[in-house]
Design a protein around this motif. Sequence first.
Motif, PDB file in Angstrom:
ATOM      1  N   TYR A 194       0.684  -1.086   0.061  1.00 37.62           N
ATOM      2  CA  TYR A 194      -0.065  -0.042   0.042  1.00 37.62           C
ATOM      3  C   TYR A 194       0.809   1.153   0.113  1.00 37.62           C
ATOM      4  O   TYR A 194       2.228   1.181   0.516  1.00 37.62           O
ATOM      5  CB  TYR A 194      -0.964   0.150   1.286  1.00 37.62           C
ATOM      6  N   ASP A 195       0.324   2.321  -0.419  1.00 38.11           N
ATOM      7  CA  ASP A 195       0.994   3.682  -0.438  1.00 38.11           C
ATOM      8  C   ASP A 195       1.135   4.401   0.851  1.00 38.11           C
ATOM      9  O   ASP A 195      -0.122   4.833   1.358  1.00 38.11           O
ATOM     10  CB  ASP A 195       0.272   4.533  -1.552  1.00 38.11           C
ATOM     11  N   CYS A 225      -0.230   7.884   1.250  1.00 36.03           N
ATOM     12  CA  CYS A 225      -1.688   8.316   0.686  1.00 36.03           C
ATOM     13  C   CYS A 225      -2.736   7.925   2.075  1.00 36.03           C
ATOM     14  O   CYS A 225      -2.807   7.022   2.519  1.00 36.03           O
ATOM     15  CB  CYS A 225      -1.838   7.130  -0.186  1.00 36.03           C
ATOM     16  N   CYS A 276      -4.881   5.160   1.536  1.00 33.58           N
ATOM     17  CA  CYS A 276      -4.279   3.919   1.599  1.00 33.58           C
ATOM     18  C   CYS A 276      -4.024   3.363   2.963  1.00 33.58           C
ATOM     19  O   CYS A 276      -4.305   2.266   3.534  1.00 33.58           O
ATOM     20  CB  CYS A 276      -3.083   3.885   0.881  1.00 33.58           C
ATOM     21  N   LEU A 333      -7.177   2.511   5.078  1.00 30.03           N
ATOM     22  CA  LEU A 333      -7.539   1.250   4.779  1.00 30.03           C
ATOM     23  C   LEU A 333      -6.758   0.057   5.337  1.00 30.03           C
ATOM     24  O   LEU A 333      -7.058  -1.076   5.341  1.00 30.03           O
ATOM     25  CB  LEU A 333      -7.859   1.121   2.904  1.00 30.03           C
ATOM     26  N   ARG A 334      -5.458   0.302   5.226  1.00 31.62           N
ATOM     27  CA  ARG A 334      -4.465  -0.715   5.977  1.00 31.62           C
ATOM     28  C   ARG A 334      -4.846  -0.893   7.402  1.00 31.62           C
ATOM     29  O   ARG A 334      -4.889  -2.012   7.804  1.00 31.62           O
ATOM     30  CB  ARG A 334      -2.977   0.315   5.915  1.00 31.62           C
ATOM     31  N   GLU A 364      -1.110   1.468  -8.151  1.00 35.16           N
ATOM     32  CA  GLU A 364      -2.477   0.631  -7.747  1.00 35.16           C
ATOM     33  C   GLU A 364      -2.058  -0.234  -6.838  1.00 35.16           C
ATOM     34  O   GLU A 364      -0.926  -0.804  -6.492  1.00 35.16           O
ATOM     35  CB  GLU A 364      -2.905   0.032  -8.981  1.00 35.16           C
ATOM     36  N   ILE A 365      -3.034  -0.644  -5.827  1.00 31.51           N
ATOM     37  CA  ILE A 365      -2.890  -1.559  -4.825  1.00 31.51           C
ATOM     38  C   ILE A 365      -2.352  -2.991  -5.445  1.00 31.51           C
ATOM     39  O   ILE A 365      -2.917  -3.137  -6.710  1.00 31.51           O
ATOM     40  CB  ILE A 365      -4.164  -1.798  -4.013  1.00 31.51           C
ATOM     41  N   TRP A 403      -8.272  -5.683  -4.554  1.00 25.22           N
ATOM     42  CA  TRP A 403      -9.329  -5.462  -3.552  1.00 25.22           C
ATOM     43  C   TRP A 403     -10.026  -6.793  -3.358  1.00 25.22           C
ATOM     44  O   TRP A 403     -10.365  -7.037  -2.013  1.00 25.22           O
ATOM     45  CB  TRP A 403      -9.908  -4.297  -3.849  1.00 25.22           C
ATOM     46  N   CYS A 432      -8.236  -9.138  -1.266  1.00 16.51           N
ATOM     47  CA  CYS A 432      -8.071  -8.561   0.132  1.00 16.51           C
ATOM     48  C   CYS A 432      -9.510  -8.987   1.186  1.00 16.51           C
ATOM     49  O   CYS A 432      -9.477  -9.685   2.088  1.00 16.51           O
ATOM     50  CB  CYS A 432      -7.998  -7.189   0.232  1.00 16.51           C
ATOM     51  N   ARG A 472      -8.588   9.718  -4.102  1.00 15.57           N
ATOM     52  CA  ARG A 472      -7.050   9.694  -3.972  1.00 15.57           C
ATOM     53  C   ARG A 472      -6.371  10.731  -4.546  1.00 15.57           C
ATOM     54  O   ARG A 472      -5.628  11.387  -3.921  1.00 15.57           O
ATOM     55  CB  ARG A 472      -6.491   8.312  -4.356  1.00 15.57           C
ATOM     56  N   GLY A 491       1.072   8.524  -4.934  1.00 16.30           N
ATOM     57  CA  GLY A 491       2.099   8.529  -4.164  1.00 16.30           C
ATOM     58  C   GLY A 491       3.722   9.012  -4.751  1.00 16.30           C
ATOM     59  O   GLY A 491       4.545   9.217  -3.765  1.00 16.30           O
TER      60      GLY A 491
END
Length: 157
Positions: A19-20, A23, A26, A29-30, A67-68, A84, A87, A121, A140
């Motif tokens: 992940y960035d 961001c 990001c 979401l982490r 991108e993720i 995504w 995940c 983002r 990023g």
Amino acid sequence: MRQRTDGGRWSVERLTVLYDAQCSLCVHLRHWLMNQRQLVPLDLVPADSAEAHRRFPGLDHAGTLEEITVIGDRGQVYRSTSAWIVCLWALAEHRPKAHWLTTPAGRPFARATVLAAAKYRSLTAEPCRADGVVSQWAFGRCSASAQRQTIHAEVER
């Protein structure tokens, strides 16, 4: 030991999410992923970090900031929408939704969600600055066009 699934494939035992770390979405979401009950353990590693390079030396690390990216313990690489979905698949409460998102009915919804997140983002990222010149920030880092604009501005001075 890894178990074989009904389809003759080996099961996934661990996923690494790149992940960035610059961001805010990001990072949020982490934290959200870390607080979910995981059926498959998730290692969350900053994209393009020394740790990411150590773990995955052959990976396009610049692309992981765009991108993720999720890497499975058997070398599977998932990007963007698929990342995504995998995940969500790793999470106890969201696995049924992940299965639905892989269907013809669910895939457009998953894609639209990823595009909306990318738009958010891009709107919330800090602008790049080089010698007082404000440029476009993307994924990023300064985008290639922003870097070119900054270089041209410096050459013209």
